[in-house]
Scaffold this motif. Structure first.
Motif, PDB file in Angstrom:
ATOM      1  N   ASP A 118      -9.486   5.843 -29.093  1.00 46.90           N
ATOM      2  CA  ASP A 118      -9.391   5.754 -27.643  1.00 46.90           C
ATOM      3  C   ASP A 118      -9.943   7.012 -26.995  1.00 46.90           C
ATOM      4  N   VAL A 119     -10.254   6.869 -25.715  1.00 47.01           N
ATOM      5  CA  VAL A 119     -10.753   7.978 -24.899  1.00 47.01           C
ATOM      6  C   VAL A 119      -9.886   8.042 -23.651  1.00 47.01           C
ATOM      7  N   CYS A 120      -9.359   9.223 -23.367  1.00 43.61           N
ATOM      8  CA  CYS A 120      -8.547   9.435 -22.165  1.00 43.61           C
ATOM      9  C   CYS A 120      -9.244  10.462 -21.279  1.00 43.61           C
ATOM     10  N   THR A 121      -9.305  10.165 -19.990  1.00 45.32           N
ATOM     11  CA  THR A 121      -9.943  11.040 -19.013  1.00 45.32           C
ATOM     12  C   THR A 121      -8.906  11.487 -17.986  1.00 45.32           C
ATOM     13  N   ILE A 122      -8.902  12.776 -17.667  1.00 49.01           N
ATOM     14  CA  ILE A 122      -8.033  13.271 -16.602  1.00 49.01           C
ATOM     15  C   ILE A 122      -8.602  12.798 -15.274  1.00 49.01           C
ATOM     16  N   THR A 123      -7.769  12.072 -14.513  1.00 50.14           N
ATOM     17  CA  THR A 123      -8.210  11.557 -13.220  1.00 50.14           C
ATOM     18  C   THR A 123      -7.600  12.309 -12.048  1.00 50.14           C
ATOM     19  N   ARG A 124      -6.486  13.051 -12.304  1.00 51.53           N
ATOM     20  CA  ARG A 124      -5.844  13.797 -11.223  1.00 51.53           C
ATOM     21  C   ARG A 124      -5.115  14.993 -11.813  1.00 51.53           C
ATOM     22  N   THR A 125      -5.198  16.121 -11.118  1.00 53.95           N
ATOM     23  CA  THR A 125      -4.418  17.302 -11.481  1.00 53.95           C
ATOM     24  C   THR A 125      -3.494  17.642 -10.316  1.00 53.95           C
ATOM     25  N   ALA A 126      -2.389  18.305 -10.636  1.00 53.38           N
ATOM     26  CA  ALA A 126      -1.423  18.698  -9.606  1.00 53.38           C
ATOM     27  C   ALA A 126      -0.790  20.009 -10.022  1.00 53.38           C
ATOM     28  N   PRO A 127      -0.114  20.675  -9.114  1.00 50.54           N
ATOM     29  CA  PRO A 127       0.566  21.933  -9.454  1.00 50.54           C
ATOM     30  C   PRO A 127       1.553  21.736 -10.610  1.00 50.54           C
ATOM     31  N   GLY A 128       1.790  22.805 -11.344  1.00 54.26           N
ATOM     32  CA  GLY A 128       2.741  22.756 -12.449  1.00 54.26           C
ATOM     33  C   GLY A 128       2.199  22.124 -13.710  1.00 54.26           C
ATOM     34  N   GLY A 129       0.895  21.935 -13.789  1.00 51.11           N
ATOM     35  CA  GLY A 129       0.296  21.367 -14.992  1.00 51.11           C
ATOM     36  C   GLY A 129       0.400  19.859 -15.100  1.00 51.11           C
ATOM     37  N   GLU A 130       0.789  19.198 -14.040  1.00 47.20           N
ATOM     38  CA  GLU A 130       0.882  17.736 -14.061  1.00 47.20           C
ATOM     39  C   GLU A 130      -0.514  17.136 -13.954  1.00 47.20           C
ATOM     40  N   VAL A 131      -0.798  16.134 -14.795  1.00 47.24           N
ATOM     41  CA  VAL A 131      -2.084  15.437 -14.744  1.00 47.24           C
ATOM     42  C   VAL A 131      -1.874  13.948 -14.982  1.00 47.24           C
ATOM     43  N   ASP A 132      -2.788  13.156 -14.434  1.00 43.69           N
ATOM     44  CA  ASP A 132      -2.841  11.731 -14.728  1.00 43.69           C
ATOM     45  C   ASP A 132      -3.979  11.507 -15.705  1.00 43.69           C
ATOM     46  N   LEU A 133      -3.720  10.680 -16.733  1.00 42.89           N
ATOM     47  CA  LEU A 133      -4.732  10.314 -17.708  1.00 42.89           C
ATOM     48  C   LEU A 133      -5.005   8.817 -17.611  1.00 42.89           C
ATOM     49  N   GLN A 134      -6.270   8.438 -17.631  1.00 42.95           N
ATOM     50  CA  GLN A 134      -6.693   7.037 -17.704  1.00 42.95           C
ATOM     51  C   GLN A 134      -7.267   6.845 -19.103  1.00 42.95           C
ATOM     52  N   CYS A 135      -6.710   5.919 -19.863  1.00 46.46           N
ATOM     53  CA  CYS A 135      -7.122   5.743 -21.258  1.00 46.46           C
ATOM     54  C   CYS A 135      -7.601   4.326 -21.533  1.00 46.46           C
ATOM     55  N   VAL A 136      -8.629   4.222 -22.355  1.00 40.51           N
ATOM     56  CA  VAL A 136      -9.132   2.934 -22.838  1.00 40.51           C
ATOM     57  C   VAL A 136      -9.347   3.066 -24.337  1.00 40.51           C
ATOM     58  N   GLY A 137      -9.131   1.983 -25.054  1.00 41.10           N
ATOM     59  CA  GLY A 137      -9.312   2.049 -26.499  1.00 41.10           C
ATOM     60  C   GLY A 137      -9.274   0.698 -27.154  1.00 41.10           C
ATOM     61  N   SER A 138      -9.375   0.731 -28.474  1.00 36.24           N
ATOM     62  CA  SER A 138      -9.331  -0.500 -29.251  1.00 36.24           C
ATOM     63  C   SER A 138      -8.706  -0.238 -30.612  1.00 36.24           C
ATOM     64  N   LEU A 139      -8.226  -1.326 -31.180  1.00 30.69           N
ATOM     65  CA  LEU A 139      -7.654  -1.323 -32.519  1.00 30.69           C
ATOM     66  C   LEU A 139      -8.512  -2.201 -33.398  1.00 30.69           C
ATOM     67  N   SER A 140      -8.787  -1.741 -34.593  1.00 33.35           N
ATOM     68  CA  SER A 140      -9.525  -2.557 -35.556  1.00 33.35           C
ATOM     69  C   SER A 140      -8.555  -2.993 -36.639  1.00 33.35           C
ATOM     70  N   LEU A 141      -8.383  -4.294 -36.745  1.00 33.49           N
ATOM     71  CA  LEU A 141      -7.470  -4.885 -37.718  1.00 33.49           C
ATOM     72  C   LEU A 141      -8.217  -5.972 -38.489  1.00 33.49           C
ATOM     73  N   THR A 142      -7.691  -6.371 -39.604  1.00 30.28           N
ATOM     74  CA  THR A 142      -8.345  -7.392 -40.417  1.00 30.28           C
ATOM     75  C   THR A 142      -8.650  -8.669 -39.632  1.00 30.28           C
TER      76      THR A 142
END
Length: 163
Positions: free
Chosen positions: A83-107
């Protein structure tokens, strides 16, 4: 930024893994919703990389975390994820929003997922991701995944899979 990056990578791992082996019924239980299976597994991070878009020592909008690893059911490997996560928002105190997309490979196929969550220096808050589709046996997959970090490498996942 090192501490934040480690927290972000651990959180990203939690998002990444969703599903179980080719026999999900063996580790699942039915709920009130027809065709819904609820089961748990562990996502174990094996590789990670962070991209700092502005070269600063603090999180900034656009920074990315790329994570991959193994999916485990009781200690047995049943697949892998990325998966890949991108920071979409930062705020005081080290708070951030992450937007993530990914996939699972299974049999039996792949599952895709996506979602947004907030993390702080103390770690991620509530992490729930939408199952957005899949291939093979999972081509009609939807539902959601709840992720909870149990260590720097392992994340416990409760998967609510509807097919």
């Amino acid at each position: 930024m090192r501490h934040f990056k480690q927290v972000g990578l651990s959180a990203a791992t939690g998002l990444a893994a969703l599903l179980v082996c080719s026999h999900p019924a063996s580790a699942s239980s039915s709920t009130g919703t027809e065709n819904e299976r609820v089961f748990q597994l562990v996502a174990r991070q094996t590789q990670s990389r962070s991209i700092d878009v502005d070269g600063s020592s603090r999180p900034s909008q656009g920074d990315e975390f790329i994570v991959s690893g193994d999916l485990l059911l009781e200690s047995a490997k049943v697949g892998n994820f990325g998966d890949v996560c991108t920071i979409t928002r930062t705020a005081p105190g080290g708070e951030v929003d992450l937007q993530c997309v990914g996939s699972l490979s299974l049999t039996p196929g792949q599952i895709t997922f996506q979602g947004q969550f907030t993390t702080t220096g103390a770690g991620p808050g509530e992490v729930n991701l939408a199952i957005t589709g899949g291939t093979g046996s999972y081509r009609t997959a939807h539902g959601f995944i709840h992720a909870e970090n149990v260590s720097n490498r392992d994340t416990r996942l409760t998967v609510h899979l509807i097919r």
